[in-house]
Enzyme design. Structure first.
Site, short mmCIF file in Angstrom:
data_model
loop_
_atom_site.label_atom_id
_atom_site.label_comp_id
_atom_site.label_asym_id
_atom_site.label_seq_id
_atom_site.Cartn_x
_atom_site.Cartn_y
_atom_site.Cartn_z
N HIS A 127 35.60 31.27 64.36
CA HIS A 127 36.40 30.02 64.44
C HIS A 127 36.22 29.38 65.82
CE1 HIS A 127 39.34 32.12 61.47
NE2 HIS A 127 38.76 31.16 60.80
N LYS A 134 52.03 32.74 50.75
CA LYS A 134 51.02 33.77 51.07
C LYS A 134 51.53 34.70 52.15
CE LYS A 134 46.51 31.90 49.83
NZ LYS A 134 45.30 31.30 50.40
N ARG A 138 29.60 29.62 56.24
CA ARG A 138 28.92 30.87 56.60
C ARG A 138 27.77 31.10 55.62
NH1 ARG A 138 34.50 33.96 56.64
NH2 ARG A 138 34.52 32.66 54.79
N SER A 168 38.64 36.48 59.09
CA SER A 168 39.89 37.09 59.56
C SER A 168 40.21 38.32 58.71
CB SER A 168 41.05 36.10 59.44
OG SER A 168 40.77 34.93 60.17
#
Ligand code: PNS
Length: 159
Positions: A16, A40, A89, A127
């Site tokens: 990030h 979440k 990615r 993450s």
């Protein structure tokens, strides 16, 4: 021109941070926006995620960290931002990113998403994978900023 870099950032990784640093050189102002999704479960609270992000971007004058609960496009309309930055990615990111970019554009005609290809060395980094490795006491040095590494270890103490 200003742009928004939205995400969950639970927590911020070096991947990030690399995107933030690269964008901060190309745009006048970058708003790193922590999207709060109360349904979440996260390792870090929104406040903790913001504090870590502020800490690791404190050397970048044109980077501002904020949070928002709701639709990204609503924040954009309220704050007159039209550009979204997202990192790509692997090919596996593409479908989800395309879906989000098209939906955001449908909800807000002026919204455009710019993609930056993640550097090779961060192309496998997320993450979630960092948290999983850390939870089994694996080495996460170099994957997240030092402050974040310490914060993750603190969270996992006594778990
Ligand atoms: O870091 P992430 O989890 O890949 O980021 C995803 C995020 C937070 C950018 C996305 O879920 C989002 O924009 N959430 C806010 C709610 C919203 O606008 N949803 C519709 C997006 S198409």
């Amino acid at each position: 021109m200003k742009a928004i870099y939205p995400g969950t950032f639970d927590p911020v990784t070096n991947g990030h941070l690399d995107i933030i640093e690269r964008c901060s050189k190309k745009f006048d102002k970058i708003i790193v926006l922590v999207l709060n999704n109360p349904s979440k479960k996260h390792m870090f609270s929104v406040e903790e995620r913001i504090n870590l992000l502020k800490d690791v971007t404190s050397n970048l004058e044109n980077v501002h960290v904020e949070s928002f609960t709701g639709l990204l496009v609503d924040y954009m309309k309220q704050n007159h931002v039209e550009l979204i930055i997202r990192g790509l990615r692997a090919v596996t990111d593409f479908e989800y990113e395309m879906q989000m970019a098209l939906m955001n554009n449908r909800l807000y005609d002026d919204a455009e998403t710019f993609f930056l290809i993640a550097r090779n060395k961060y192309s496998y980094l997320s993450s979630s994978i960092v948290k999983e490795v850390a939870s089994f006491h694996g080495n996460i040095t170099g994957l997240v900023p030092e402050k974040v590494e310490m914060a993750i270890k603190d969270k996992l103490k006594g778990v």
